[in-house]
Design an enzyme around this catalytic site. Structure first.
Site, PDB file in Angstrom:
ATOM      1  N   ASP A 271       0.864  -1.187   0.000  1.00 13.46           N
ATOM      2  CA  ASP A 271       0.000   0.000   0.000  1.00 13.46           C
ATOM      3  C   ASP A 271       0.900   1.238   0.000  1.00 13.46           C
ATOM      4  O   ASP A 271       1.806   1.356   0.848  1.00 13.46           O
ATOM      5  CB  ASP A 271      -0.890  -0.001   1.255  1.00 13.46           C
ATOM      6  CG  ASP A 271      -2.269   0.575   0.984  1.00 13.46           C
ATOM      7  OD1 ASP A 271      -3.271  -0.045   1.358  1.00 13.46           O
ATOM      8  OD2 ASP A 271      -2.322   1.669   0.364  1.00 13.46           O
TER       9      ASP A 271
ATOM     10  N   ASP B 190      -2.932   4.833  -2.481  1.00 12.12           N
ATOM     11  CA  ASP B 190      -3.943   5.450  -1.624  1.00 12.12           C
ATOM     12  C   ASP B 190      -4.324   6.847  -2.128  1.00 12.12           C
ATOM     13  O   ASP B 190      -3.448   7.674  -2.382  1.00 12.12           O
ATOM     14  CB  ASP B 190      -3.332   5.569  -0.213  1.00 12.12           C
ATOM     15  CG  ASP B 190      -4.360   5.906   0.840  1.00 12.12           C
ATOM     16  OD1 ASP B 190      -5.281   5.107   1.034  1.00 12.12           O
ATOM     17  OD2 ASP B 190      -4.244   6.987   1.441  1.00 12.12           O
TER      18      ASP B 190
ATOM     19  N   HIS C 267     -11.059  -2.560   3.339  1.00 13.27           N
ATOM     20  CA  HIS C 267     -10.964  -2.233   4.765  1.00 13.27           C
ATOM     21  C   HIS C 267     -11.736  -0.967   5.132  1.00 13.27           C
ATOM     22  O   HIS C 267     -11.814  -0.595   6.305  1.00 13.27           O
ATOM     23  CB  HIS C 267      -9.488  -2.078   5.142  1.00 13.27           C
ATOM     24  CG  HIS C 267      -8.863  -0.933   4.414  1.00 13.27           C
ATOM     25  ND1 HIS C 267      -8.638  -0.928   3.051  1.00 13.27           N
ATOM     26  CD2 HIS C 267      -8.468   0.279   4.841  1.00 13.27           C
ATOM     27  CE1 HIS C 267      -8.128   0.214   2.683  1.00 13.27           C
ATOM     28  NE2 HIS C 267      -8.015   0.974   3.743  1.00 13.27           N
ATOM     29  N   ASP C 268     -12.267  -0.274   4.107  1.00 13.28           N
ATOM     30  CA  ASP C 268     -13.039   0.960   4.352  1.00 13.28           C
ATOM     31  C   ASP C 268     -14.540   0.746   4.210  1.00 13.28           C
ATOM     32  O   ASP C 268     -15.308   1.697   4.374  1.00 13.28           O
ATOM     33  CB  ASP C 268     -12.667   2.036   3.315  1.00 13.28           C
ATOM     34  CG  ASP C 268     -11.259   2.543   3.452  1.00 13.28           C
ATOM     35  OD1 ASP C 268     -10.692   2.976   2.435  1.00 13.28           O
ATOM     36  OD2 ASP C 268     -10.722   2.506   4.578  1.00 13.28           O
TER      37      ASP C 268
ATOM     38  N   GLU D  70      -6.377   3.853  -6.006  1.00 10.94           N
ATOM     39  CA  GLU D  70      -7.662   4.002  -5.326  1.00 10.94           C
ATOM     40  C   GLU D  70      -8.348   5.208  -5.964  1.00 10.94           C
ATOM     41  O   GLU D  70      -7.880   6.339  -5.831  1.00 10.94           O
ATOM     42  CB  GLU D  70      -7.470   4.249  -3.827  1.00 10.94           C
ATOM     43  CG  GLU D  70      -8.809   4.415  -3.109  1.00 10.94           C
ATOM     44  CD  GLU D  70      -8.676   4.842  -1.674  1.00 10.94           C
ATOM     45  OE1 GLU D  70      -7.699   5.517  -1.327  1.00 10.94           O
ATOM     46  OE2 GLU D  70      -9.563   4.492  -0.877  1.00 10.94           O
TER      47      GLU D  70
HETATM   48  O1  TEU Z   1      -9.359   5.974   1.776  1.00 10.27           O
HETATM   49  C1  TEU Z   1      -9.697   7.114   1.018  1.00 10.27           C
HETATM   50  C2  TEU Z   1     -11.076   7.531   1.239  1.00 10.27           C
HETATM   51  O2  TEU Z   1     -11.652   8.257   0.488  1.00 10.27           O
HETATM   52  C3  TEU Z   1     -11.738   7.096   2.469  1.00 10.27           C
HETATM   53  O3  TEU Z   1     -12.186   8.264   3.113  1.00 10.27           O
HETATM   54  C4  TEU Z   1     -12.888   6.177   2.107  1.00 10.27           C
HETATM   55  O4  TEU Z   1     -13.473   6.563   0.896  1.00 10.27           O
HETATM   56  C5  TEU Z   1     -13.935   6.295   3.141  1.00 10.27           C
HETATM   57  O5  TEU Z   1     -13.281   5.987   4.333  1.00 10.27           O
HETATM   58  C6  TEU Z   1     -15.067   5.341   2.868  1.00 10.27           C
HETATM   59  O6  TEU Z   1     -15.817   5.256   4.025  1.00 10.27           O
HETATM   60  C7  TEU Z   1      -7.959   5.763   1.866  1.00 10.27           C
HETATM   61  C8  TEU Z   1      -7.725   4.534   2.729  1.00 10.27           C
HETATM   62  O7  TEU Z   1      -8.303   3.396   2.094  1.00 10.27           O
HETATM   63  C9  TEU Z   1      -8.366   4.804   4.063  1.00 10.27           C
HETATM   64  O8  TEU Z   1      -8.284   3.656   4.909  1.00 10.27           O
HETATM   65  C10 TEU Z   1      -7.639   5.979   4.719  1.00 10.27           C
HETATM   66  O9  TEU Z   1      -8.331   6.323   5.906  1.00 10.27           O
HETATM   67  C11 TEU Z   1      -7.615   7.204   3.782  1.00 10.27           C
HETATM   68  O10 TEU Z   1      -7.321   6.891   2.434  1.00 10.27           O
HETATM   69  C12 TEU Z   1      -6.521   8.157   4.224  1.00 10.27           C
HETATM   70  O11 TEU Z   1      -5.275   7.549   3.981  1.00 10.27           O
END
Ligand code: TEU
Ligand code: CA
Length: 557
Positions: free
Chosen positions: A97, A198, A335-336, A267
């Site tokens: 990542d 990311d 994971h989000d 992403e």
């Molecule tokens: O996520 C980017 C992002 O836009 C997140 O806000 C996501 O869309 C949102 O949490 C959905 O609920 C990336 C990573 O995947 C995330 O884990 C990190 O928190 C974020 O960037 C900051 O690095």
């Protein structure tokens, strides 16, 4: 000639919650290495590893303090090299990542930069003077805060699109870019096979930093009295896909990826389906992109607005992605995101839980594109029944609830967190029915889902009819058959909102996939009579004329 990353299924590991080898309650790298045979048996060809770099974990590792050091609680660089060797020995690849839109505020660069305006690292970050005693503009951040924080010592504001402890890096600075490319090459030289990037669409910002929303109205920011809070507005038009982004990505490819058999998947935060190819088509920027329209089908203006699932809308998004994104990725979660079967399937009964989890596997992962599984998806892991906010770990939910309390909307906010909170995806992987689901001999950093007694890898490995064994069959079909790995994808029953149906074809090989995505039996004009079809994959024991709730069939044509 297909590339390795177009021909394999990729499995996302969230290291903190995958497997704890030393009993401190936190997943770690040796724990992952101990499970490589499980991943090999599943049939995946690569692992996307969420961040394992040194971090204070304000955003669970997405706030990096040292890009070349392994987080102490995850293990050592030797542990990491053993994991990399273990994957390569099994013919599997490793994708790391890459979080370079921002660092941690504890990174040495930021410690230097925030010490004085004259420090040589000052311009590694984005500093601006305030306006009328407030932030330089009205941008909102992603985690329910303004996007700027005031630094008393140097009397300026710094930009942080995410948490206050995640200051944005200044990609306009060629010195910063050179440092990042050097770091990328450090990992590629070690043998890493690629990166998941990311929030990559946000790297470049409009250097005027204008107000967002309606034409920047100075008075908007003027606070007549202390209690009048200015309206913070998401500044997407000034931070997403800005022109300079393409220059940075091309430069990164020249400096890092050219000449290597590696890949990068971006992403696609805030990138529409129509915009996706601007990052993909000439192959000089990204190799693949996660496009998120599917993750928004059950949300409104924000992810927290709960909207009932409209399977017709879901189908339209899926096929629009199939048609318009030149190198597509297929994923139900990460994971989000909440757990797929809780969000898009049905957990009302054990039978419907199992059947719908399998239906989702066939529906998504037999489409055209590279499949990405999120850890536990292959078991049918579900959302977690959080009892109260003490069980939350994720800053996004914690900040959201804090703001909701100020507005008196905490009950509605809690409802949304239960359905959409990121912690749903981050509860420990469920390995077996021993204590803590076999994840840890200690006290897990986040609670284990109580349904681990029947949703776990060990029990499912022994059950021919399990979600896990169905995933193995889907992956074998996907990777072992030209129609599914390379073939075209043609939608059928486009007007039927209940049934996802498509034909995958390559040469003489033709297969029909039909999935009832609803809780009702779906009578319609089917392209084949199911009772006469050559069924090669099915999530039920018998065949009827019409697809029953969450029934999926794959037929050879
Ligand atoms: O996520 C980017 C992002 O836009 C997140 O806000 C996501 O869309 C949102 O949490 C959905 O609920 C990336 C990573 O995947 C995330 O884990 C990190 O928190 C974020 O960037 C900051 O690095
Ligand atoms: Ca551990």
């Amino acid at each position: 000639m297909k590339k390795w990353w177009e021909e394999c299924v990729i499995y996302q590991v969230y290291p903190r919650s995958f497997c704890d080898s030393n009993g401190d309650g936190i997943g770690d790298i040796p724990g992952i290495t101990g499970k490589l045979d499980y991943l090999k048996a599943l049939g995946v060809g690569a692992v996307w590893l969420s961040p394992v770099y040194d971090s204070p974990n304000d955003d669970m590792g997405y706030d990096i303090r040292d890009y070349r050091k392994i987080m102490q609680e995850f293990g050592t660089m030797e542990d990491f090299k053993a994991l990399l060797a273990g994957l390569h020995e099994r013919g599997m690849k490793l994708i790391m990542d890459l979080v370079v839109n921002h660092s941690s505020d504890e990174h040495e660069w930021f410690r230097q930069a925030s010490s004085s305006r004259e420090n040589p690292y000052r311009d590694y970050y984005i500093w601006r003077d305030g306006k009328n005693g407030r932030e330089p503009n009205n941008w909102a951040g992603f985690f329910s805060t303004p996007a700027w924080k005031y630094d008393e010592r140097t009397q300026q504001w710094y930009l942080h699109l995410f948490s206050e402890k995640q200051p944005d890096l200044n990609w306009e600075n060629p010195k910063l870019r050179a440092e990042i490319y050097d770091m990328i090459n450090f990992w590629l030289d070690m043998g890493v096979d690629g990166f998941r990037m990311d929030v990559i669409p946000l790297l470049a910002k409009n250097q005027e930093f204008p107000d967002a929303g309606p034409a920047g109205d100075e008075t908007e920011m003027q606070v007549d009295s202390a209690e009048e809070a200015p309206q913070y507005v998401f500044g997407g038009e000034h931070i997403v896909l800005q022109p300079r982004l393409h220059d940075y990505l091309r430069e990164m490819r020249e400096k890092c990826f050219d000449g290597r058999d590696c890949m990068c998947v971006g992403e696609g935060t805030c990138v529409s389906i129509g915009q996706a190819n601007s990052l993909l088509e000439d192959g000089r920027e990204l190799d693949q992109l996660f496009q998120f329209d599917l993750m928004d089908v059950d949300g409104g203006a924000s992810k927290w607005d709960l909207v009932p699932l409209d399977t017709g809308k879901l189908k339209r998004k899926l096929f629009e992605q199939q048609e318009k994104i030149c190198r597509n990725t297929l994923f139900w979660s990460n994971h989000d995101q909440p757990r797929a079967v809780s969000r898009f399937g049905c957990t009302q009964t054990e039978e419907l839980w199992k059947r719908s989890a399998k239906m989702l596997a066939a529906a998504m992962h037999l489409m055209k594109g590279t499949s990405y599984l999120f850890q536990g998806e292959e078991l049918g892991m579900t959302n977690f029944p959080f009892a109260d906010e003490t069980e939350l770990r994720d800053i996004e939910s914690i900040n959201f609830l804090k703001e909701a309390k100020k507005a008196g909307t905490q009950d509605k906010a809690w409802e949304s967190i239960l359905v959409k909170g990121r912690d749903n995806a981050r509860t420990p992987m469920q390995w077996d029915e021993t204590k803590n689901a076999g994840f840890s001999a200690g006290t897990p950093w986040i609670a284990v889902n109580p349904n681990y007694t029947y949703i776990n890898a060990e029990i499912e490995q022994k059950d021919e009819d399990s979600v896990l064994n169905f995933y193995r069959k889907v992956i074998a079909l996907k990777t072992g058959n030209a129609a599914f790995s390379h073939g075209d994808c043609t939608e059928l029953l486009a007007d039927d909102a209940r049934i996802l149906a498509y034909v995958r074809a390559c040469g003489e090989e033709k297969y029909l996939v039909m999935c009832n995505m609803t809780g009702e039996t779906a009578k319609a004009e089917y392209p084949v009579r199911l009772k006469e079809a050559e069924i090669v994959l099915h999530n039920m024991d018998d065949v009827q004329e019409w697809l029953r709730p969450y029934e999926a069939v794959v037929c050879r044509l």
